[in-house]
Design a protein around this motif. Structure first.
Motif, PDB file in Angstrom:
ATOM      1  N   ILE A 195       0.838  -1.509   0.045  1.00 57.85           N
ATOM      2  CA  ILE A 195       0.121  -0.486   0.300  1.00 57.85           C
ATOM      3  C   ILE A 195       0.456   1.353   0.356  1.00 57.85           C
ATOM      4  CG2 ILE A 195      -1.754   1.122   1.104  1.00 57.85           C
ATOM      5  CD1 ILE A 195      -2.811  -1.612   2.142  1.00 57.85           C
ATOM      6  N   ILE A 196       2.019   0.731   0.543  1.00 58.75           N
ATOM      7  CA  ILE A 196       2.937   2.729   0.861  1.00 58.75           C
ATOM      8  C   ILE A 196       3.333   2.718  -0.005  1.00 58.75           C
ATOM      9  CG2 ILE A 196       5.183   3.315   1.750  1.00 58.75           C
ATOM     10  CD1 ILE A 196       4.665   1.332   4.781  1.00 58.75           C
ATOM     11  N   ILE A 197       4.275   2.130  -1.022  1.00 57.69           N
ATOM     12  CA  ILE A 197       4.439   1.882  -2.624  1.00 57.69           C
ATOM     13  C   ILE A 197       3.407   2.321  -4.053  1.00 57.69           C
ATOM     14  CG2 ILE A 197       5.834   1.080  -3.786  1.00 57.69           C
ATOM     15  CD1 ILE A 197       7.333  -0.942  -2.106  1.00 57.69           C
ATOM     16  N   ARG A 198       2.471   0.883  -3.432  1.00 59.18           N
ATOM     17  CA  ARG A 198       1.550   1.466  -4.905  1.00 59.18           C
ATOM     18  C   ARG A 198       1.130   2.582  -4.886  1.00 59.18           C
ATOM     19  NH1 ARG A 198      -1.631   2.524  -8.328  1.00 59.18           N
ATOM     20  NH2 ARG A 198      -2.906   1.508  -9.406  1.00 59.18           N
ATOM     21  N   TYR A 199       0.460   3.073  -3.063  1.00 55.11           N
ATOM     22  CA  TYR A 199      -0.779   4.064  -3.369  1.00 55.11           C
ATOM     23  C   TYR A 199       0.357   5.924  -2.786  1.00 55.11           C
ATOM     24  CZ  TYR A 199      -4.281   0.879  -4.196  1.00 55.11           C
ATOM     25  OH  TYR A 199      -4.304  -0.238  -5.252  1.00 55.11           O
ATOM     26  N   ARG A 200       1.207   5.001  -3.475  1.00 53.51           N
ATOM     27  CA  ARG A 200       2.552   7.099  -2.587  1.00 53.51           C
ATOM     28  C   ARG A 200       1.717   7.655  -3.621  1.00 53.51           C
ATOM     29  NH1 ARG A 200       8.790   7.289  -1.990  1.00 53.51           N
ATOM     30  NH2 ARG A 200       8.302   9.850  -1.131  1.00 53.51           N
ATOM     31  N   LYS A 201       1.448   9.189  -2.636  1.00 49.26           N
ATOM     32  CA  LYS A 201       1.173  10.424  -3.783  1.00 49.26           C
ATOM     33  C   LYS A 201       2.198  10.743  -4.014  1.00 49.26           C
ATOM     34  CE  LYS A 201      -1.666  14.569  -2.425  1.00 49.26           C
ATOM     35  NZ  LYS A 201      -2.445  15.625  -1.884  1.00 49.26           N
ATOM     36  N   SER A 202       1.817  11.037  -5.108  1.00 52.19           N
ATOM     37  CA  SER A 202       2.786  12.112  -5.449  1.00 52.19           C
ATOM     38  C   SER A 202       2.679  13.494  -5.564  1.00 52.19           C
ATOM     39  CB  SER A 202       2.836  12.429  -7.615  1.00 52.19           C
ATOM     40  OG  SER A 202       2.042  12.689  -8.068  1.00 52.19           O
ATOM     41  N   PRO A 203       4.564  14.137  -5.158  1.00 51.37           N
ATOM     42  CA  PRO A 203       4.739  15.571  -5.131  1.00 51.37           C
ATOM     43  C   PRO A 203       3.550  16.426  -5.728  1.00 51.37           C
ATOM     44  CG  PRO A 203       7.061  14.181  -5.545  1.00 51.37           C
ATOM     45  CD  PRO A 203       5.749  13.297  -5.944  1.00 51.37           C
ATOM     46  N   ASN A 204       3.126  16.464  -6.607  1.00 55.80           N
ATOM     47  CA  ASN A 204       2.940  17.401  -7.494  1.00 55.80           C
ATOM     48  C   ASN A 204       1.407  17.027  -7.782  1.00 55.80           C
ATOM     49  OD1 ASN A 204       4.615  18.450  -8.337  1.00 55.80           O
ATOM     50  ND2 ASN A 204       4.796  17.178 -10.237  1.00 55.80           N
ATOM     51  N   GLU A 246      -7.346  15.849  -2.945  1.00 56.36           N
ATOM     52  CA  GLU A 246      -7.658  15.212  -1.668  1.00 56.36           C
ATOM     53  C   GLU A 246      -7.994  13.726  -2.068  1.00 56.36           C
ATOM     54  OE1 GLU A 246      -8.169  16.372   1.714  1.00 56.36           O
ATOM     55  OE2 GLU A 246      -7.551  18.143   0.531  1.00 56.36           O
ATOM     56  N   PRO A 247      -7.896  12.673  -0.791  1.00 51.69           N
ATOM     57  CA  PRO A 247      -7.879  11.342  -1.256  1.00 51.69           C
ATOM     58  C   PRO A 247      -9.038  10.471  -0.897  1.00 51.69           C
ATOM     59  CG  PRO A 247      -6.270  11.777   0.950  1.00 51.69           C
ATOM     60  CD  PRO A 247      -6.804  12.813   0.588  1.00 51.69           C
ATOM     61  N   PHE A 248      -9.346   9.164  -2.173  1.00 54.56           N
ATOM     62  CA  PHE A 248     -10.614   9.111  -1.824  1.00 54.56           C
ATOM     63  C   PHE A 248     -10.965   8.744  -1.026  1.00 54.56           C
ATOM     64  CE2 PHE A 248     -12.826   5.480  -2.352  1.00 54.56           C
ATOM     65  CZ  PHE A 248     -14.167   5.413  -3.238  1.00 54.56           C
ATOM     66  N   GLN A 249     -12.424   8.648  -0.205  1.00 55.89           N
ATOM     67  CA  GLN A 249     -12.911   9.179   1.064  1.00 55.89           C
ATOM     68  C   GLN A 249     -14.243   6.989   0.298  1.00 55.89           C
ATOM     69  OE1 GLN A 249     -12.536  10.375   3.777  1.00 55.89           O
ATOM     70  NE2 GLN A 249     -10.915  11.326   2.683  1.00 55.89           N
ATOM     71  N   ASN A 250     -14.165   6.371   1.139  1.00 59.55           N
ATOM     72  CA  ASN A 250     -14.579   5.221   1.382  1.00 59.55           C
ATOM     73  C   ASN A 250     -15.218   4.979   2.610  1.00 59.55           C
ATOM     74  OD1 ASN A 250     -15.113   2.628   1.237  1.00 59.55           O
ATOM     75  ND2 ASN A 250     -14.158   1.518   0.303  1.00 59.55           N
ATOM     76  N   PHE A 251     -16.604   4.945   2.366  1.00 58.42           N
ATOM     77  CA  PHE A 251     -17.236   5.323   3.864  1.00 58.42           C
ATOM     78  C   PHE A 251     -17.445   3.237   3.797  1.00 58.42           C
ATOM     79  CE2 PHE A 251     -17.160   9.085   2.286  1.00 58.42           C
ATOM     80  CZ  PHE A 251     -17.178   9.977   3.186  1.00 58.42           C
ATOM     81  N   GLY A 252     -17.401   2.507   3.389  1.00 55.40           N
ATOM     82  CA  GLY A 252     -17.235   0.603   3.624  1.00 55.40           C
ATOM     83  C   GLY A 252     -17.455   0.555   3.147  1.00 55.40           C
ATOM     84  N   ASP A 253     -17.325  -1.396   2.945  1.00 54.96           N
ATOM     85  CA  ASP A 253     -18.017  -1.971   2.365  1.00 54.96           C
ATOM     86  C   ASP A 253     -18.677  -3.362   2.701  1.00 54.96           C
ATOM     87  OD1 ASP A 253     -17.447  -4.227   0.246  1.00 54.96           O
ATOM     88  OD2 ASP A 253     -16.948  -2.791  -1.400  1.00 54.96           O
ATOM     89  N   LEU A 254     -19.872  -3.504   2.711  1.00 55.80           N
ATOM     90  CA  LEU A 254     -20.431  -5.030   3.297  1.00 55.80           C
ATOM     91  C   LEU A 254     -19.476  -6.213   3.226  1.00 55.80           C
ATOM     92  CD1 LEU A 254     -22.047  -5.981   5.120  1.00 55.80           C
ATOM     93  CD2 LEU A 254     -23.738  -6.076   3.502  1.00 55.80           C
ATOM     94  N   ARG A 255     -19.153  -6.576   2.163  1.00 49.32           N
ATOM     95  CA  ARG A 255     -18.429  -7.335   1.857  1.00 49.32           C
ATOM     96  C   ARG A 255     -17.175  -7.533   2.249  1.00 49.32           C
ATOM     97  NH1 ARG A 255     -18.489  -7.824  -4.251  1.00 49.32           N
ATOM     98  NH2 ARG A 255     -17.817  -5.513  -4.422  1.00 49.32           N
TER      99      ARG A 255
END
Length: 312
Positions: free
Chosen positions: A43-52, A56-65
């Motif tokens: 997760i740290i490597i794959r979703y690291r935010k680029s400097p530019n 806002e980060p995507f907000q996930n409010f829940g997934d029942l599965r």
């Protein structure tokens, strides 16, 4: 040969079961840790935010599965551990049923008394038992709470005043297994040691036979003088020597003291020299023990040592 190593060197079926449970828990824990480390690293490597990237980060409010999966996985893990623990408890503490105790263990401050009901043998600090045979111990205390523990042979068991506990122990190989009190019980808690001597059935039976022999009291010489001193110096008010008027059980039974490996519950190796040191000033080696300094002269100490060594 003295056996050391505790849980990771089991010498009985009970301790093998506990070791297996420990290994299973460690393996499951390592797998869980590895999954978490890999997932967090990805997760740290794959979703690291680029400097530019100023979004806002995507907000996930829940997934029942996902919530169902994250709930079921811990439940499954706990269920597996619960089943493993129950099977281990059954192996370590099988039912007593109508089985009478093979040995009665009595904790004192600060030494152990061992009584063999079937033969009548009473000894101290050194428990003898045959190999490849499970022995039922009834564990008691005469003063405060103690805890009987020989790591290679079984789990801990409390010795509680006014209450009896039971534990099965067995040894798979001959040897000397070291244990101790594992419940703080006062000043000399650390010097309340146990030696379990596992031997063949023939050696065990011979040991019991020798322990039941009533030694002849010496009447002459320095040993005879020691026998008289044992009576007049109040030693008999605390100790037992079979075949003599000494029958108290405040201190250890001294009938066959010369055959034991240690004195003072393990604080000194049993030898005439160390026995003389102990009689001269027991508080120096076990401060707080119930045996007082009797203010014996050197000649009196030597005479009592000669007497105790003569009890064959």
């Amino acid at each position: 040969m003295e056996q050391l190593g505790g849980l990771f060197n089991p010498s009985s079926s009970e301790m093998e079961a506990m070791a297996d449970l420990t290994y299973y828990i460690m393996a499951i824990s390592i797998v869980i840790l590895a999954i978490i480390v890999v997932a967090v690293t990805y997760i740290i490597i794959r979703y690291r935010k680029s400097p530019n990237d100023n979004s806002e980060p995507f907000q996930n409010f829940g997934d029942l599965r996902l919530e169902i999966v994250w709930t079921l996985i811990p439940i499954a893990i706990v269920a597996v551990l619960f089943q493993l623990t129950c099977s281990t408890m059954k192996a370590v503490d099988p039912p007593i049923g109508d089985h009478e105790p093979d040995i009665v263990v009595i904790g004192h401050q600060w030494w152990w008394e061992f009584y063999y009901p079937k033969s009548g043998v009473i000894t101290a600090n050194e428990l003898h038992m045959p190999v490849d045979k499970k022995m039922l111990l009834r564990v008691e205390s005469i003063d405060v709470i103690h805890d009987f523990w020989v790591p290679e042979l079984g789990r801990k068991i409390d010795a509680v005043p006014g209450h009896t506990n039971h534990i099965w122990i067995g040894a798979g190989e001959p040897g000397v297994y070291l244990g101790a009190c594992s419940e703080f019980c006062g000043t000399q808690h650390a010097n309340m040691r146990i030696r379990v001597i596992a031997e063949t059935e023939e050696e065990f039976n011979e040991w019991q036979k020798q322990e039941l022999i009533i030694p002849r009291t010496p009447r002459a010489g320095i040993a005879g003088k020691g026998a008289e001193l044992f009576k007049t110096k109040a030693c008999m008010n605390c100790h037992t020597i079979v075949g003599t008027p000494a029958a108290a059980r405040i201190g250890p039974n001294l009938t066959h003291l010369n055959k034991r490996q240690t004195i003072g519950a393990g604080v000194l190796t049993n030898s005439p020299e160390n026995l003389a040191k102990w009689l001269t000033n027991p508080q120096k080696y076990k401060q707080g023990s119930l045996m007082p300094n009797m203010k014996l002269t050197e000649s009196e100490v030597n005479a009592i040592v000669a007497y105790l060594e003569a009890l064959k």
